[in-house]
Design an enzyme around this catalytic site. Structure first.
Site, PDB file in Angstrom:
ATOM      1  N   GLY A   4     -56.898  22.439 -14.776  1.00 40.18           N
ATOM      2  CA  GLY A   4     -55.468  22.204 -14.676  1.00 40.18           C
ATOM      3  C   GLY A   4     -54.703  23.365 -15.303  1.00 40.18           C
ATOM      4  N   GLY A  60     -61.343  24.378 -21.402  1.00 42.86           N
ATOM      5  CA  GLY A  60     -60.997  24.010 -22.774  1.00 42.86           C
ATOM      6  C   GLY A  60     -59.805  24.738 -23.335  1.00 42.86           C
ATOM      7  N   THR A 120     -53.270  32.061 -17.346  1.00 36.38           N
ATOM      8  CA  THR A 120     -53.430  32.479 -18.728  1.00 36.38           C
ATOM      9  C   THR A 120     -54.319  33.720 -18.778  1.00 36.38           C
ATOM     10  OG1 THR A 120     -53.819  31.704 -20.984  1.00 36.38           O
ATOM     11  CG2 THR A 120     -55.472  31.106 -19.329  1.00 36.38           C
ATOM     12  N   CYS A 168     -48.802  30.511 -18.605  1.00 34.22           N
ATOM     13  CA  CYS A 168     -48.766  29.078 -18.268  1.00 34.22           C
ATOM     14  C   CYS A 168     -47.594  28.741 -17.347  1.00 34.22           C
ATOM     15  CB  CYS A 168     -48.717  28.224 -19.538  1.00 34.22           C
ATOM     16  SG  CYS A 168     -50.105  28.535 -20.638  1.00 34.22           S
TER      17      CYS A 168
END
Length: 231
Positions: A89, A173, A93, A191
């Site tokens: 998701g 993660g 980044t 993001c």
């Protein structure tokens, strides 16, 4: 219910190679769960926690917008960076040297079946770690990860998070900026959030941070929060 978590520090490893390895471990756990249900048996499922540092790479989540990458393919080559669209998701980044990346590959049925709680616990492990350095990390409503000075013009993100979960098994993660070169973030809209800065522990404390020490602190808080036994 198996709360043992196998720790593996992969050192500096290519993003795609690590992603493939995550998929192998993820599939191993899922296959055991499928077999258990089919045969009505109860083999314990393993859990893993991978630490890794990646060479310069930009990754785009499945719901992300590729326009948030501000570099052409040629410019990526010039900067020695790679780019991947991936199945976590979140949006875009950056990963690179000086950043601690953690990939917990857990069967949440060994802990709790709540993705929201899982994300909040990952954030809390980072927040508690930062507090040990005198840094006040917080959450930003609607924006996964850990931030400083939320709600002010000086809001800045220090830890990005993005996960995938299927059959209550997690992968991907968090990425905590420790001594990372923040200049690489100038090439993306991190993001997908415009107008908010990115920071690192080095930038906040104005000194080099021992990354192994940070890893140990994160694991300590992870173990306490998840009531896990990291081996």
């Amino acid at each position: 219910m198996n709360k043992k978590v196998q720790l593996q520090d992969l050192g500096n490893k290519d993003y795609k190679d690590t992603w493939d390895y995550q998929e192998e471990l993820f599939k191993e756990i899922v296959d055991i769960k499928v077999q258990n249900r089919r045969e009505e048996t109860s083999f314990a499922t393993p859990n893993y926690f991978l630490y890794v540092e990646h060479p310069h790479v930009y990754t785009l989540g499945k719901s992300g917008d590729v326009s948030n990458l501000l570099l052409s393919e040629k410019q990526l080559e010039t900067k020695g960076a790679t780019f991947y669209k991936i199945n976590r998701g979140g949006d875009i980044t950056y990963h690179g040297p000086g950043q601690i990346v953690g990939y917990p590959i857990l069967d949440l049925e060994n802990f709790f079946t709540d993705i929201h709680k899982y994300l909040r616990f990952l954030e809390e492990a980072i927040i508690l770690t930062l507090a040990e350095y005198g840094l006040h990390g917080t959450r930003s409503e609607g924006e996964t990860g850990v931030w400083f000075d939320v709600g002010t013009p000086f809001a800045r993100k220090i830890c990005a998070m993005g996960v995938r979960a299927s059959r209550w098994v997690t992968m991907h993660g968090f990425a905590l900026n420790v001594n990372a070169d923040l200049g690489y973030f100038d090439n993306i809209i991190p993001c997908g959030i415009k107008g908010k800065a990115v920071t690192s522990m080095h930038a906040e404390l104005n000194r080099h941070i021992e990354e192994q020490e940070v890893k140990e602190k994160i694991l300590k808080h992870f173990q306490n929060l998840f009531e896990a036994n990291v081996l």
